[in-house]
Design a protein around this motif. Structure first.
Motif, PDB file in Angstrom:
ATOM      1  N   PRO A   1       3.883  11.440 -10.926  1.00 25.17           N
ATOM      2  CA  PRO A   1       3.409  12.808 -11.539  1.00 25.17           C
ATOM      3  C   PRO A   1       4.330  13.869 -11.239  1.00 25.17           C
ATOM      4  CG  PRO A   1       1.581  11.823 -10.365  1.00 25.17           C
ATOM      5  CD  PRO A   1       2.596  10.808 -10.231  1.00 25.17           C
ATOM      6  N   THR A   2       4.868  13.838  -9.668  1.00 33.10           N
ATOM      7  CA  THR A   2       5.840  14.735  -9.355  1.00 33.10           C
ATOM      8  C   THR A   2       7.280  14.747 -10.489  1.00 33.10           C
ATOM      9  OG1 THR A   2       5.404  14.346  -7.212  1.00 33.10           O
ATOM     10  CG2 THR A   2       7.394  15.657  -7.458  1.00 33.10           C
ATOM     11  N   PHE A   3       7.555  13.626 -10.883  1.00 30.69           N
ATOM     12  CA  PHE A   3       8.761  13.587 -11.626  1.00 30.69           C
ATOM     13  C   PHE A   3       8.529  14.192 -13.167  1.00 30.69           C
ATOM     14  CE2 PHE A   3      10.602  11.416 -15.334  1.00 30.69           C
ATOM     15  CZ  PHE A   3      12.026  11.615 -15.037  1.00 30.69           C
TER      16      PHE A   3
ATOM     17  N   MET B   1      12.315  11.351  -5.573  1.00 31.47           N
ATOM     18  CA  MET B   1      13.067  10.712  -4.617  1.00 31.47           C
ATOM     19  C   MET B   1      12.595  11.112  -3.107  1.00 31.47           C
ATOM     20  SD  MET B   1      16.508   8.867  -5.689  1.00 31.47           S
ATOM     21  CE  MET B   1      17.333  10.192  -6.325  1.00 31.47           C
ATOM     22  N   ILE B   2      12.747  12.550  -3.129  1.00 34.73           N
ATOM     23  CA  ILE B   2      12.513  13.140  -1.834  1.00 34.73           C
ATOM     24  C   ILE B   2      11.239  13.189  -1.712  1.00 34.73           C
ATOM     25  CG2 ILE B   2      12.452  15.508  -0.911  1.00 34.73           C
ATOM     26  CD1 ILE B   2      14.932  16.259  -2.484  1.00 34.73           C
ATOM     27  N   VAL B   3      10.276  13.250  -2.493  1.00 34.84           N
ATOM     28  CA  VAL B   3       8.597  13.069  -2.178  1.00 34.84           C
ATOM     29  C   VAL B   3       8.438  11.943  -1.876  1.00 34.84           C
ATOM     30  CG1 VAL B   3       6.322  13.300  -3.268  1.00 34.84           C
ATOM     31  CG2 VAL B   3       8.239  15.122  -3.678  1.00 34.84           C
ATOM     32  N   MET B   4       8.826  10.828  -2.454  1.00 36.43           N
ATOM     33  CA  MET B   4       8.776   9.426  -2.077  1.00 36.43           C
ATOM     34  C   MET B   4       9.296   8.775  -1.055  1.00 36.43           C
ATOM     35  SD  MET B   4       8.714   8.022  -6.022  1.00 36.43           S
ATOM     36  CE  MET B   4       8.242   6.209  -5.679  1.00 36.43           C
ATOM     37  N   MET B   5      10.354   9.289  -0.422  1.00 36.79           N
ATOM     38  CA  MET B   5      11.240   9.007   0.767  1.00 36.79           C
ATOM     39  C   MET B   5      10.524   8.704   1.949  1.00 36.79           C
ATOM     40  SD  MET B   5      14.119   7.425   0.855  1.00 36.79           S
ATOM     41  CE  MET B   5      14.893   7.864  -0.577  1.00 36.79           C
ATOM     42  N   PRO B   6       9.610   9.638   2.195  1.00 34.22           N
ATOM     43  CA  PRO B   6       8.890   9.431   3.589  1.00 34.22           C
ATOM     44  C   PRO B   6       7.948   8.202   3.519  1.00 34.22           C
ATOM     45  CG  PRO B   6       8.825  11.627   3.043  1.00 34.22           C
ATOM     46  CD  PRO B   6       9.485  10.878   1.967  1.00 34.22           C
ATOM     47  N   LEU B   7       7.463   7.907   2.323  1.00 29.98           N
ATOM     48  CA  LEU B   7       6.615   6.817   2.501  1.00 29.98           C
ATOM     49  C   LEU B   7       7.147   5.576   2.187  1.00 29.98           C
ATOM     50  CD1 LEU B   7       3.956   8.137  -0.191  1.00 29.98           C
ATOM     51  CD2 LEU B   7       3.546   7.456   1.892  1.00 29.98           C
ATOM     52  N   PHE B   8       8.415   5.267   1.858  1.00 27.13           N
ATOM     53  CA  PHE B   8       9.216   4.339   1.918  1.00 27.13           C
ATOM     54  C   PHE B   8       9.461   3.970   3.136  1.00 27.13           C
ATOM     55  CE2 PHE B   8      11.020   5.037  -2.772  1.00 27.13           C
ATOM     56  CZ  PHE B   8       9.870   4.188  -3.124  1.00 27.13           C
TER      57      PHE B   8
ATOM     58  N   ILE C   1       0.889  -1.194   0.150  1.00 27.25           N
ATOM     59  CA  ILE C   1      -0.029   0.028   0.093  1.00 27.25           C
ATOM     60  C   ILE C   1       0.868   1.400   0.018  1.00 27.25           C
ATOM     61  CG2 ILE C   1      -1.770   1.264   1.392  1.00 27.25           C
ATOM     62  CD1 ILE C   1      -2.933  -1.373   2.269  1.00 27.25           C
ATOM     63  N   CYS C   2       2.021   1.294   0.791  1.00 29.29           N
ATOM     64  CA  CYS C   2       2.591   2.375   1.065  1.00 29.29           C
ATOM     65  C   CYS C   2       3.373   2.698  -0.560  1.00 29.29           C
ATOM     66  CB  CYS C   2       3.773   2.435   1.754  1.00 29.29           C
ATOM     67  SG  CYS C   2       2.958   2.601   3.616  1.00 29.29           S
ATOM     68  N   PHE C   3       3.850   1.682  -1.006  1.00 28.71           N
ATOM     69  CA  PHE C   3       4.708   1.745  -2.383  1.00 28.71           C
ATOM     70  C   PHE C   3       3.858   2.143  -3.493  1.00 28.71           C
ATOM     71  CE2 PHE C   3       8.078  -1.473  -1.110  1.00 28.71           C
ATOM     72  CZ  PHE C   3       8.663  -0.612  -0.308  1.00 28.71           C
ATOM     73  N   VAL C   4       2.537   1.516  -3.518  1.00 32.44           N
ATOM     74  CA  VAL C   4       1.469   2.184  -4.322  1.00 32.44           C
ATOM     75  C   VAL C   4       1.169   3.642  -4.253  1.00 32.44           C
ATOM     76  CG1 VAL C   4      -0.895   2.059  -5.161  1.00 32.44           C
ATOM     77  CG2 VAL C   4       0.623  -0.082  -4.913  1.00 32.44           C
ATOM     78  N   ILE C   5       0.875   4.260  -2.987  1.00 28.19           N
ATOM     79  CA  ILE C   5       0.850   5.502  -2.508  1.00 28.19           C
ATOM     80  C   ILE C   5       2.041   6.382  -3.084  1.00 28.19           C
ATOM     81  CG2 ILE C   5       0.410   7.112  -0.975  1.00 28.19           C
ATOM     82  CD1 ILE C   5      -1.285   5.365   0.525  1.00 28.19           C
ATOM     83  N   ALA C   6       3.209   6.009  -2.771  1.00 27.17           N
ATOM     84  CA  ALA C   6       4.370   6.646  -3.262  1.00 27.17           C
ATOM     85  C   ALA C   6       4.582   6.757  -4.516  1.00 27.17           C
ATOM     86  CB  ALA C   6       5.535   5.837  -2.763  1.00 27.17           C
ATOM     87  N   ALA C   7       4.170   5.503  -5.355  1.00 28.50           N
ATOM     88  CA  ALA C   7       4.343   5.649  -6.959  1.00 28.50           C
ATOM     89  C   ALA C   7       3.268   6.591  -7.562  1.00 28.50           C
ATOM     90  CB  ALA C   7       3.991   4.531  -7.547  1.00 28.50           C
ATOM     91  N   ALA C   8       2.081   6.888  -6.796  1.00 24.29           N
ATOM     92  CA  ALA C   8       1.064   7.774  -7.238  1.00 24.29           C
ATOM     93  C   ALA C   8       1.474   8.998  -7.194  1.00 24.29           C
ATOM     94  CB  ALA C   8      -0.407   7.174  -6.688  1.00 24.29           C
TER      95      ALA C   8
END
Length: 152
Positions: free
Chosen positions: A39-41, A58-65, A28-35
């Protein structure tokens, strides 16, 4: 040669995997991070070059990871952060050790009982003083109709 598979002794630490050898929480966290990250990329790529966009993603996705993977003493990251925030910012810094002495508690209870008994006895005295038909705290003898007829 035979190969051995380690079997954990404590089965409470075993987590069931859903897909791609990930737990449901991680998936779930990885799917939300990708979502959020993809778009941020593309938005950042319009502003700058692809290196800048990849770093921003990476900065946006790191907290969810971190929320997906980090676990300390069996507690996920949000529980750990909650305890950290409580201890650091919300609760007082100095918490003196205080005990409730059993003897002192018994003394407080005895004092409260005596106070209640005093209040009750004072209210009974007032009731007896102010009540009509009482002679020195005792009720007067009342004569009923039956007794009056027999006296005549």
């Amino acid at each position: 040669m035979a190969s051995y598979i380690p079997v954990p002794r404590d089965l409470t630490k075993v987590k069931s995997k859903v897909a791609f050898n990930l737990t449901k929480r991680q998936l779930i966290c990885f799917v939300i991070a990708a979502a959020i990250g993809v778009p941020t990329f593309f938005l950042l790529k319009k502003i700058g070059n692809s290196t800048f966009a990849a770093m921003g993603m990476m900065i946006v996705m790191m907290p969810l990871f971190f929320f997906a993977m980090y676990e300390k003493n069996g507690q996920p990251l949000e529980v750990f952060l909650h305890h950290f925030i409580q201890a650091t910012f919300i609760r007082p810094k100095v918490r003196p050790y205080q005990t409730d002495n059993y003897y002192a508690a018994l003394m407080r209870q005895e004092k409260a009982v005596k106070e209640v008994e005093k209040i009750v006895s004072e209210s009974e005295k007032k009731r007896h003083r102010n009540a009509p038909g009482l002679v020195e705290g005792r009720p007067e003898k009342s004569t009923s109709n039956h007794q009056r007829r027999s006296e005549k």
